[in-house]
Structure formats: C-alpha cells, structure tokens
Scaffold this motif. Structure first.
Motif, PDB file in Angstrom:
ATOM      1  N   TRP A   7       0.815  -1.237   0.000  1.00  0.00           N
ATOM      2  CA  TRP A   7       0.000   0.000   0.000  1.00  0.00           C
ATOM      3  C   TRP A   7       0.843   1.279   0.000  1.00  0.00           C
ATOM      4  N   SER A   9       3.105   2.300  -1.910  1.00  0.00           N
ATOM      5  CA  SER A   9       3.259   2.904  -3.240  1.00  0.00           C
ATOM      6  C   SER A   9       1.987   3.647  -3.670  1.00  0.00           C
ATOM      7  N   SER A  10       0.859   3.395  -2.974  1.00  0.00           N
ATOM      8  CA  SER A  10      -0.381   4.108  -3.298  1.00  0.00           C
ATOM      9  C   SER A  10      -0.609   5.324  -2.401  1.00  0.00           C
ATOM     10  N   TYR A  11       0.321   5.557  -1.452  1.00  0.00           N
ATOM     11  CA  TYR A  11       0.167   6.708  -0.554  1.00  0.00           C
ATOM     12  C   TYR A  11       0.212   8.022  -1.355  1.00  0.00           C
ATOM     13  N   ASN A 371      -8.935   6.105   3.114  1.00  0.00           N
ATOM     14  CA  ASN A 371      -8.742   6.385   1.700  1.00  0.00           C
ATOM     15  C   ASN A 371      -7.940   7.666   1.541  1.00  0.00           C
ATOM     16  N   ASN A 379     -14.716   4.893  -4.020  1.00  0.00           N
ATOM     17  CA  ASN A 379     -14.148   3.708  -4.684  1.00  0.00           C
ATOM     18  C   ASN A 379     -14.571   2.391  -4.043  1.00  0.00           C
ATOM     19  N   LEU A 384      -6.288   2.477   2.569  1.00  0.00           N
ATOM     20  CA  LEU A 384      -4.954   1.913   2.752  1.00  0.00           C
ATOM     21  C   LEU A 384      -4.627   1.935   4.237  1.00  0.00           C
ATOM     22  N   GLN A 448      -2.890  -2.850  -5.450  1.00  0.00           N
ATOM     23  CA  GLN A 448      -2.400  -1.529  -5.012  1.00  0.00           C
ATOM     24  C   GLN A 448      -2.345  -1.383  -3.489  1.00  0.00           C
ATOM     25  N   PHE A 450      -5.101  -1.521  -1.546  1.00  0.00           N
ATOM     26  CA  PHE A 450      -6.395  -1.074  -1.018  1.00  0.00           C
ATOM     27  C   PHE A 450      -7.131  -2.276  -0.431  1.00  0.00           C
TER      28      PHE A 450
END
Length: 560
Positions: A7, A9-11, A371, A379, A384, A448, A450
């Motif tokens: 997660w 990398s999605s921050y 989120n 979504n 995350l 990702q 999530f």
C-alpha cells in the motif's frame, strides 16, 4: 506480507510510512501544547456558546482538582461520563485525563441494566451525568462502587442568562428531565468551583497508562471495555494527522461533531485530532433533529464533517441541506459502518466534496485504514493502512492469504488496544501472539494495497454453500430511487440452509416487493437475490446510527 506493505506505493505524496508515535508522552501533553499555542482560539462551540483553548485549560484543571483534592481519587481510578455532546464533555474528559485517571465513556441512552453492567465492570468511582438521564443512574448507583454522582444541565456552560433559560425550559416547560432521587449528588458547576480552590499537582502520566475504557458490544454477548492507553491514542492522533496534515490549516479548521463524543470515532477524529490542529469543534447535541441540524450547518463556515452512512443519508434527505454553503469544506469522512455508493455519489453531487471512507474499530483507537483524501470519487474500498500500521488477510488457520482472496482482516500497530479490561480470555480470542488484532471483518486486498470489506464474519449469509455478503445486496438496492434505507440479513431456509431477506424503509410509498425483486434480478446473481422483502417505518440502529442487522434477524415479521 507485513514487510512488503504494497500500500505504501499508493500513498498520496508527502504522507510518511512511519510516524513518531512517542513524540508526546500522553494525550495531556498534546492538550497542553494546543492550549499554549492556540489559547485565544475557540476550541468548542455548542448551542451558540464558544469556549477557547484557554478556557478548556482552566476548566479541565478545575475538574481535575475536584477529583484529586475533593474526591481524593488516585491515579488510575475510573470516572464515568454519561452525556450527549455538550461543552461539559470535553472539560470532563480532559479533567479526568489530567488527573491521571481513566475515562469510562457511557452511552446516555443506556437502560438501567446496561448502565449497571458498565459501572460495575469498570469499577467507576464517580459518574458525571446529564440530569435528563439521572433517573437511570438513581436506579442502579446503590449497586455499584460509585461514591459520587455529578449532575449537569444542558445549559450549565452556556453563560447567564441563556443557560438558566435553557435549563428552565427543559426542566419545567418541555418536561424533559424525569424526576430522580440522588441524595448527595453535586452539580457540575459546583464541582468546578470547589476545584478552582486548588492547584494542579504534577502527575506523571506514561504511555502505558489507560486513558479510556471504551466499551464495545462486539456482536457477541456482554459489553467489554477496550483498554486504550495514552500511547494508543497519541499514536492514532499522529497517524490521522499525518494523513490529514497537508489539507488541514492549523488554527483555521472548523469541524462538525455530530457523532457523540462517547463513541470512539468522534472522540479521536474530532475531539483529539482537531485539538492538535487548534481546530474548533462544533458540538451537535441532538443530530436526530435533522431540521435543526441543517439550520445549524447553515450558520457555520465549517471545513470538515465526520459521520456514518445513516447520518449523511439523513442530511441528504432533509429539505434545505442542498442550500448550505459548502465552499469552505475540504473533508467529509465516513466511518463506523460501510458507506453506500448511492449515498457517496449523491453527497459528492450536492456538496462537491468526495465522501472519503475510513475504517477502524474501538480496539484500534479507532483508525486503521483510510482512503487518500485526493480521491476523485468513491471507490468502495476502506482505503490503505495508515502510517505505522500493518494489515493482512488471514484464513481460519491463521495463514496470510494472497492478493484478492477473502479472509479475516487483521491489524497490527501502535494504536491496537492493550486488551479487554479484566477479560484475559476474551483478549486472547482477538489478539494473537504476534500482536495481530483479528477484527471479525471479512476483507480482501487488491494489487495496489487497497482493502475492501466484504462483510462481518458474523453477518455473512450462507446460501447453498455460497457466501453472500449483505453489504453487496444493500449497495444494489440502495440505488433504487424509491428506497430510503435498506438492510439485508440471512433467514433460515429449508432448501438452501439460509436465504436472503431485505428490510426496506421506503422513500416512495408505492414501492412493491415485486419491483425490488425485479431490480435485484437485473443486478444480482440468483443465490444473492432476496427471497423475502419486508417494509418498515424505520430500521433498528445503534446509538451512532449503525444498522443493527442482528435485531432484524431476531425479530422476524410478516413479509412478502
């Protein structure tokens, strides 16, 4: 899997993987810093009256002194608070914490039986209660360890003459204060007055000291007190404020606090996190009065609001809400229960702000996943894992499952409770040897990082061996324009073991079971379609508006 943390990398940009959870030794240290930095700023507003950070500092010290010097309570003693959102509440919370004691948050709508359990279980020595609920305390206080009852009226902190007028109206005109007999009870203002004669001694408060005993029903049996330490809550403040930090302007935030402060979501997200930002909490005493609530919103240039799905849905269905000025608002945070897509989409349309879903539990102080705030649209994910938090999905044997597979969501981090008060066996059921908290929620994680809640383990419906998750069915039916609210539950079925039943509150009185079933046939595979459709005037809800599916299962009615 814990070490990988996909997660991260999605921050969103600027959010750290780790936060300093030991920056402050206690909640009190955060409070003292906020009072020193923002002394002249308003901290809380209720029914038209504001108090500043300097006022909170002074008044909470008076209440701490009352407990220490007049009541002769010791560090670690428990103090119960039984009130809706009023100015007295934060004063009492911070007073108890500054005295080195533990707050026992108590739902003012408790029955005598529930209250007696909580007071007995926690061993509280003092209870502060709004006089409207004092008759319930009077019924049970003799069977508990409580040595002092402190009563307060709605108007007590509103100043003269307003406070006196409000109290008179509620007591004598609206007759909202039932008679009670509590010999020896003292008024809240008198307690503050007594406390003002003493100086606050230095009290050594450590991270492992218990700040709150936060009772949670769980979905089984008797309410248990989650031991939330100062470190747990400071950690969650640090985590949440790192997540919100880029959006929040210190000293400029105004947050709408409609969920009760006795609930962990409003307690941490509103009362504690926004204190760190020097924000102003607008305390809404009775959000159930939706018309009055919308009128209040019309007068405030608020920047943030937190709530549960039912609250957002209620606002959207209240005349006048669409005319409120949303130009200052940058944060709408939903938690406590699943946010439905239909509600989130409408919220975005009416306010222009995305309804961001977060996930937490009483046992995690509460935030565990959130989120990104720059999310363009709803979504369906709980988000995350927030900084310094690990999450994974495990099967029934405790093995971590790969991406995309459904299992029990487990959380590990500095915000996870120390355990349940005096219940080592219950603690062992949810906290494993490696420090993972087993949430009882069924979830999956995508590539990702999530996480998606598929449902409560205990709410899952098993139809002919297929797992059916109520959230999915509710989300579909909530899209029907004639539906105001919906809940799905499993009912026994001779053929399939269980089948799906939905209970609906109609927006359109002409809506029929056939229309609902036809809509579900179009949108849901056969085994997920409701066999039974029932209409009711309202759905049973908890004090914070969570729909109680258990009650719907336990109280069957005639259905079509």
């Amino acid at each position: 899997m814990g070490s990988e943390r996909p997660w991260l990398s999605s921050y969103p940009q600027g959010i750290p993987a780790e936060v300093d959870v030991d920056k402050y030794p206690s909640i009190v240290a955060v409070l003292e810093e906020a009072c020193a930095t923002y002394g002249g700023n308003p901290a809380y507003e209720n029914l038209g009256r504001e108090i500043s950070y300097a006022d909170v500092d002074r008044l909470s010290a008076q209440f701490a002194n009352y407990l220490l010097h007049e009541m002769k309570l010791k560090k670690g003693d428990r103090v119960a608070l039984m009130m809706p959102n009023l100015l007295q509440y934060p004063i009492a919370i911070f007073g108890v914490l500054r005295a080195g004691m533990t707050v026992v948050n108590t739902n003012p709508l408790y029955t005598a039986r529930e209250l007696k359990h909580q007071l007995t279980d926690s061993g509280a020595s003092v209870i502060v209660v709004l006089e409207n609920f004092a008759h319930v305390v009077a019924e049970v206080v003799g069977q508990t360890a409580v040595k002092q009852v402190v009563t307060t009226g709605v108007g007590d902190m509103l100043g003269f003459p307003k406070g006196a007028v409000v109290n008179f109206l509620l007591r004598h005109v609206r007759k909202q204060v039932p008679d009670y007999d509590l010999p020896g009870a003292i008024g809240f203002r008198d307690a503050l007055d007594l406390g003002s004669r003493h100086a606050l001694p230095p009290i050594d408060i450590r991270g492992h000291d218990i700040a709150f005993l936060q009772y949670t029903g769980g979905t089984t049996g008797v309410a248990k007190g989650a031991m939330l330490t100062h470190r747990n809550l400071v950690a969650n403040m640090q985590q949440s404020s790192a997540w919100l930090g880029t959006n929040c302007k210190p000293g400029k935030e105004q947050i709408i606090t409609a969920l009760p402060l006795y609930h962990i979501f409003a307690l941490t997200a509103n009362c504690l996190v926004f204190m760190k930002f020097g924000g102003l909490n607008h305390l809404i005493t009775n959000p159930r009065d939706m018309k009055g609530f919308v009128k209040t919103l019309g007068k405030i240039p608020f920047t943030a609001i937190t709530g549960v799905n039912t609250l957002f849905n209620g606002l959207l269905n209240t005349p006048g809400f669409a005319d409120v000025d949303f130009s200052h608002m940058h944060l709408s945070l939903g938690g406590g229960m699943a946010v439905q897509r239909a509600v989130a989409d409408r919220w975005k349309k009416v306010t222009g702000v995305t309804l961001v879903e977060a996930y937490g539990l009483t046992e995690t102080s509460p935030a565990a996943c959130m989120n990104p705030l720059d999310l363009a649209d709803y979504n369906g994910a709980i988000g995350l894992p927030i900084p310094s938090t690990d999450a994974c999905v495990k099967d029934d044997d405790g093995r971590a499952l790969p991406v995309g597979e459904v299992g029990e969501l487990c959380i590990r981090g500095p915000q996870v409770m120390a355990g349940y008060w005096n219940r080592p066996e219950e603690t062992a059921k949810v906290l494993d040897a490696e420090g993972w908290l087993h949430t009882g929620d069924m979830a999956k994680m995508d590539e990702q990082g999530f996480f998606y809640i598929v449902d409560r383990k205990k709410d899952m419906i098993l139809v002919s061996g297929f797992n059916v998750y109520p959230n999915e069915i509710e989300d579909v039916i909530a899209l029907m324009p004639g539906v105001l609210e919906v809940a799905a539950v499993g009912v026994p079925d001779e053929k399939s073991g269980e089948s799906v039943k939905v209970v609906i509150v109609r927006k359109d009185p002409a809506l029929t079971p056939e229309q609902v079933k036809a809509f579900c046939r179009e949108n849901l595979t056969a085994y997920k379609q409701p066999r039974l459709v029932e209409f009711r005037d309202e759905l049973p809800k908890s004090n914070v508006g969570k729909i109680l599916r258990r009650e719907l299962r336990d109280t069957p009615r005639v259905t079509a």
